[in-house]
Motif scaffolding. Structure first.
Motif, PDB file in Angstrom:
ATOM      1  N   ILE A 243       2.877 -34.413   8.232  1.00 25.93           N
ATOM      2  CA  ILE A 243       1.439 -34.332   8.029  1.00 25.93           C
ATOM      3  C   ILE A 243       0.801 -34.413   9.406  1.00 25.93           C
ATOM      4  CG2 ILE A 243      -0.609 -35.422   7.041  1.00 25.93           C
ATOM      5  CD1 ILE A 243       1.182 -36.517   4.813  1.00 25.93           C
ATOM      6  N   ILE A 244      -0.072 -33.463   9.722  1.00 23.83           N
ATOM      7  CA  ILE A 244      -0.703 -33.410  11.046  1.00 23.83           C
ATOM      8  C   ILE A 244      -2.216 -33.397  10.870  1.00 23.83           C
ATOM      9  CG2 ILE A 244      -1.017 -32.079  13.157  1.00 23.83           C
ATOM     10  CD1 ILE A 244       1.785 -30.982  12.815  1.00 23.83           C
ATOM     11  N   SER A 245      -2.874 -34.415  11.450  1.00 24.51           N
ATOM     12  CA  SER A 245      -4.335 -34.465  11.445  1.00 24.51           C
ATOM     13  C   SER A 245      -4.870 -33.939  12.762  1.00 24.51           C
ATOM     14  CB  SER A 245      -4.817 -35.903  11.245  1.00 24.51           C
ATOM     15  OG  SER A 245      -6.206 -35.998  11.517  1.00 24.51           O
ATOM     16  N   ALA A 246      -5.806 -32.989  12.663  1.00 30.60           N
ATOM     17  CA  ALA A 246      -6.460 -32.435  13.850  1.00 30.60           C
ATOM     18  C   ALA A 246      -7.795 -33.116  14.130  1.00 30.60           C
ATOM     19  CB  ALA A 246      -6.650 -30.927  13.692  1.00 30.60           C
ATOM     20  N   GLY A 247      -8.001 -34.316  13.559  1.00 28.21           N
ATOM     21  CA  GLY A 247      -9.131 -35.134  13.973  1.00 28.21           C
ATOM     22  C   GLY A 247     -10.297 -35.219  13.015  1.00 28.21           C
ATOM     23  N   ASP A 248     -11.150 -36.211  13.290  1.00 28.50           N
ATOM     24  CA  ASP A 248     -12.379 -36.491  12.538  1.00 28.50           C
ATOM     25  C   ASP A 248     -12.111 -36.814  11.078  1.00 28.50           C
ATOM     26  OD1 ASP A 248     -14.051 -36.406  14.688  1.00 28.50           O
ATOM     27  OD2 ASP A 248     -14.945 -34.465  14.232  1.00 28.50           O
ATOM     28  N   LEU A 249     -11.147 -37.712  10.861  1.00 28.56           N
ATOM     29  CA  LEU A 249     -10.847 -38.185   9.516  1.00 28.56           C
ATOM     30  C   LEU A 249     -10.862 -39.708   9.496  1.00 28.56           C
ATOM     31  CD1 LEU A 249      -7.984 -35.723   8.540  1.00 28.56           C
ATOM     32  CD2 LEU A 249     -10.264 -35.824   7.520  1.00 28.56           C
TER      33      LEU A 249
ATOM     34  N   VAL B 198      -4.325 -36.344  16.305  1.00 33.23           N
ATOM     35  CA  VAL B 198      -5.122 -36.372  17.533  1.00 33.23           C
ATOM     36  C   VAL B 198      -6.523 -36.821  17.137  1.00 33.23           C
ATOM     37  CG1 VAL B 198      -3.784 -34.578  18.702  1.00 33.23           C
ATOM     38  CG2 VAL B 198      -5.803 -33.942  17.350  1.00 33.23           C
ATOM     39  N   HIS B 199      -7.323 -37.215  18.112  1.00 35.86           N
ATOM     40  CA  HIS B 199      -8.668 -37.690  17.848  1.00 35.86           C
ATOM     41  C   HIS B 199      -9.660 -36.528  17.788  1.00 35.86           C
ATOM     42  CE1 HIS B 199      -6.712 -41.225  19.776  1.00 35.86           C
ATOM     43  NE2 HIS B 199      -7.355 -41.874  18.820  1.00 35.86           N
ATOM     44  N   GLY B 200     -10.597 -36.640  16.861  1.00 34.64           N
ATOM     45  CA  GLY B 200     -11.759 -35.777  16.875  1.00 34.64           C
ATOM     46  C   GLY B 200     -12.871 -36.441  17.667  1.00 34.64           C
ATOM     47  N   ASN B 201     -13.960 -35.741  17.835  1.00 34.66           N
ATOM     48  CA  ASN B 201     -15.064 -36.280  18.626  1.00 34.66           C
ATOM     49  C   ASN B 201     -15.828 -37.390  17.906  1.00 34.66           C
ATOM     50  OD1 ASN B 201     -15.713 -33.754  17.131  1.00 34.66           O
ATOM     51  ND2 ASN B 201     -17.822 -34.310  17.624  1.00 34.66           N
ATOM     52  N   HIS B 202     -15.545 -37.618  16.620  1.00 32.48           N
ATOM     53  CA  HIS B 202     -16.212 -38.691  15.879  1.00 32.48           C
ATOM     54  C   HIS B 202     -15.259 -39.839  15.544  1.00 32.48           C
ATOM     55  CE1 HIS B 202     -19.763 -36.245  15.498  1.00 32.48           C
ATOM     56  NE2 HIS B 202     -19.114 -35.298  14.840  1.00 32.48           N
ATOM     57  N   ASP B 203     -14.125 -39.915  16.218  1.00 34.51           N
ATOM     58  CA  ASP B 203     -13.107 -40.900  15.860  1.00 34.51           C
ATOM     59  C   ASP B 203     -13.183 -42.188  16.680  1.00 34.51           C
ATOM     60  OD1 ASP B 203     -12.052 -39.456  13.771  1.00 34.51           O
ATOM     61  OD2 ASP B 203     -10.556 -38.439  15.002  1.00 34.51           O
TER      62      ASP B 203
ATOM     63  N   GLY C   2      13.696 -31.293  16.227  1.00 32.43           N
ATOM     64  CA  GLY C   2      13.822 -30.241  17.225  1.00 32.43           C
ATOM     65  C   GLY C   2      12.554 -29.465  17.495  1.00 32.43           C
ATOM     66  N   VAL C   3      11.490 -29.715  16.725  1.00 25.67           N
ATOM     67  CA  VAL C   3      10.219 -29.020  16.918  1.00 25.67           C
ATOM     68  C   VAL C   3       9.342 -29.845  17.854  1.00 25.67           C
ATOM     69  CG1 VAL C   3       8.134 -28.178  15.779  1.00 25.67           C
ATOM     70  CG2 VAL C   3      10.356 -27.899  14.671  1.00 25.67           C
ATOM     71  N   LYS C   4       8.854 -29.210  18.936  1.00 25.48           N
ATOM     72  CA  LYS C   4       8.049 -29.900  19.944  1.00 25.48           C
ATOM     73  C   LYS C   4       6.569 -29.691  19.663  1.00 25.48           C
ATOM     74  CE  LYS C   4      12.171 -29.348  22.138  1.00 25.48           C
ATOM     75  NZ  LYS C   4      13.301 -28.509  21.662  1.00 25.48           N
ATOM     76  N   ILE C   5       5.853 -30.804  19.519  1.00 24.19           N
ATOM     77  CA  ILE C   5       4.455 -30.773  19.088  1.00 24.19           C
ATOM     78  C   ILE C   5       3.600 -31.446  20.152  1.00 24.19           C
ATOM     79  CG2 ILE C   5       2.853 -31.384  17.248  1.00 24.19           C
ATOM     80  CD1 ILE C   5       5.523 -31.802  15.520  1.00 24.19           C
ATOM     81  N   LEU C   6       2.680 -30.703  20.734  1.00 20.90           N
ATOM     82  CA  LEU C   6       1.810 -31.203  21.798  1.00 20.90           C
ATOM     83  C   LEU C   6       0.421 -31.483  21.252  1.00 20.90           C
ATOM     84  CD1 LEU C   6       1.540 -29.856  25.416  1.00 20.90           C
ATOM     85  CD2 LEU C   6      -0.510 -30.298  24.093  1.00 20.90           C
ATOM     86  N   GLY C   7      -0.155 -32.653  21.593  1.00 19.65           N
ATOM     87  CA  GLY C   7      -1.456 -33.027  21.083  1.00 19.65           C
ATOM     88  C   GLY C   7      -2.515 -33.210  22.157  1.00 19.65           C
ATOM     89  N   LEU C   8      -3.686 -32.625  21.941  1.00 16.80           N
ATOM     90  CA  LEU C   8      -4.833 -32.756  22.848  1.00 16.80           C
ATOM     91  C   LEU C   8      -6.109 -32.825  22.005  1.00 16.80           C
ATOM     92  CD1 LEU C   8      -3.849 -30.109  25.544  1.00 16.80           C
ATOM     93  CD2 LEU C   8      -4.143 -32.550  25.990  1.00 16.80           C
ATOM     94  N   GLY C   9      -6.549 -34.033  21.693  1.00 19.53           N
ATOM     95  CA  GLY C   9      -7.726 -34.198  20.858  1.00 19.53           C
ATOM     96  C   GLY C   9      -9.022 -34.110  21.642  1.00 19.53           C
ATOM     97  N   GLY C  10     -10.129 -34.239  20.914  1.00 20.82           N
ATOM     98  CA  GLY C  10     -11.443 -34.261  21.533  1.00 20.82           C
ATOM     99  C   GLY C  10     -12.152 -32.923  21.496  1.00 20.82           C
ATOM    100  N   SER C  11     -13.443 -32.981  21.845  1.00 19.62           N
ATOM    101  CA  SER C  11     -14.279 -31.790  21.850  1.00 19.62           C
ATOM    102  C   SER C  11     -14.936 -31.601  23.205  1.00 19.62           C
ATOM    103  CB  SER C  11     -15.381 -31.916  20.789  1.00 19.62           C
ATOM    104  OG  SER C  11     -16.396 -32.818  21.225  1.00 19.62           O
ATOM    105  N   MET C  12     -15.671 -30.508  23.327  1.00 17.72           N
ATOM    106  CA  MET C  12     -16.475 -30.282  24.517  1.00 17.72           C
ATOM    107  C   MET C  12     -17.527 -31.395  24.630  1.00 17.72           C
ATOM    108  SD  MET C  12     -16.813 -28.221  27.109  1.00 17.72           S
ATOM    109  CE  MET C  12     -16.005 -26.674  26.634  1.00 17.72           C
ATOM    110  N   ARG C  13     -17.760 -31.861  25.858  1.00 19.57           N
ATOM    111  CA  ARG C  13     -18.741 -32.925  26.072  1.00 19.57           C
ATOM    112  C   ARG C  13     -20.154 -32.394  25.804  1.00 19.57           C
ATOM    113  NH1 ARG C  13     -18.631 -37.540  29.285  1.00 19.57           N
ATOM    114  NH2 ARG C  13     -16.660 -36.896  30.217  1.00 19.57           N
ATOM    115  N   TYR C  14     -20.868 -33.114  24.940  1.00 19.98           N
ATOM    116  CA  TYR C  14     -22.236 -32.716  24.616  1.00 19.98           C
ATOM    117  C   TYR C  14     -23.201 -33.894  24.614  1.00 19.98           C
ATOM    118  CZ  TYR C  14     -20.851 -34.339  19.949  1.00 19.98           C
ATOM    119  OH  TYR C  14     -20.366 -35.081  18.897  1.00 19.98           O
ATOM    120  N   ASN C  15     -22.686 -35.130  24.755  1.00 17.55           N
ATOM    121  CA  ASN C  15     -23.540 -36.313  24.836  1.00 17.55           C
ATOM    122  C   ASN C  15     -23.572 -36.836  26.262  1.00 17.55           C
ATOM    123  OD1 ASN C  15     -24.289 -36.422  22.172  1.00 17.55           O
ATOM    124  ND2 ASN C  15     -22.661 -37.819  21.564  1.00 17.55           N
TER     125      ASN C  15
END
Length: 210
Positions: free
Chosen positions: A29-35, A54-59, A82-95
């Motif tokens: 199970i893979i979460s792409a954020g904001d949950l 990974v983290h969303g911008n509201h996490d 054997g599956v390589k999974i790379l994570g980079l959370g967050g959004s474009m800075r707007y605040n």
């Protein structure tokens, strides 16, 4: 490999109308954020597979209420069967000011990518997981939902078979696209939920999204 990808909206299908059988047969199970972290903890309690996120911008709440039983893959490569999974959370800075946790400008996100260069070179990347999409790949027209250009360095260099993101919601009124592609990479917007059948390093396969 069967993956449940989730992002941005807690699915009533799993949380309100839960049955254990709905989580059977999953490999990840893979979460792409904001949950809600309690939602991820709930899934981790009943699933018989790892729950990655990974983290969303509201996490921001994850700092005080981390999702129990789940694995953060931020700024690293997690390997599963054997599956390589790379994570980079967050959004474009707007605040501005202090409320910028998990928000980055293009240079800051590019710096995160550069710091992973050796790991990517040594391990490779089969699945890229981010919160934001890549720039001009079904991203938004507004600053908060603009994607990152630096993700192309990963896509072009390592040619992952799968790119999972969130952040662009079905409910925004713009045309929503759940699955599309970039070169040989399948791109999935994981808004709410989708099941992905994935096999790495296979050309011309018949993987599908449900």
């Amino acid at each position: 490999m069967r993956i449940l990808a989730i992002a941005d909206l807690e699915s009533k299908y799993y949380w309100d109308f839960f049955e254990k059988s709905k989580l059977e047969g999953l490999d990840l199970i893979i979460s792409a954020g904001d949950l809600d972290p309690h939602y991820l903890s709930f899934l981790a309690t009943y699933a018989k597979c790892p729950v990655l996120y990974v983290h969303g911008n509201h996490d921001h709440k994850y700092e005080t209420v981390p999702p129990d039983g789940c694995i953060s893959i931020e700024d690293t490569i997690y390997e599963h069967e054997g599956v390589k999974i790379l994570g980079l959370g967050g959004s474009m800075r707007y605040n501005m000011g202090s409320d910028v946790m998990y928000q980055y400008d293009e240079k800051e996100m590019a710096s995160r990518v550069r710091k992973l260069k050796f790991k990517m070179w040594r391990k490779g990347v089969d699945i890229l997981v981010t919160h934001s999409p890549a720039y001009n790949l079904n991203d938004g027209d507004d600053l908060p939902h603009t994607g990152f250009k630096c993700f192309y360095k990963i896509l072009d260099t390592y040619n992952p078979g799968l790119f999972i993101h969130g952040h662009v919601h079905r409910t925004y009124g713009r045309q929503f696209v759940q699955e599309y592609s970039y070169k040989d990479t399948r791109v999935i917007n994981a808004f709410e939920r989708c099941i992905i059948d994935f096999e790495p390093n296979r050309k011309g396969d018949t993987d599908n999204v449900q």
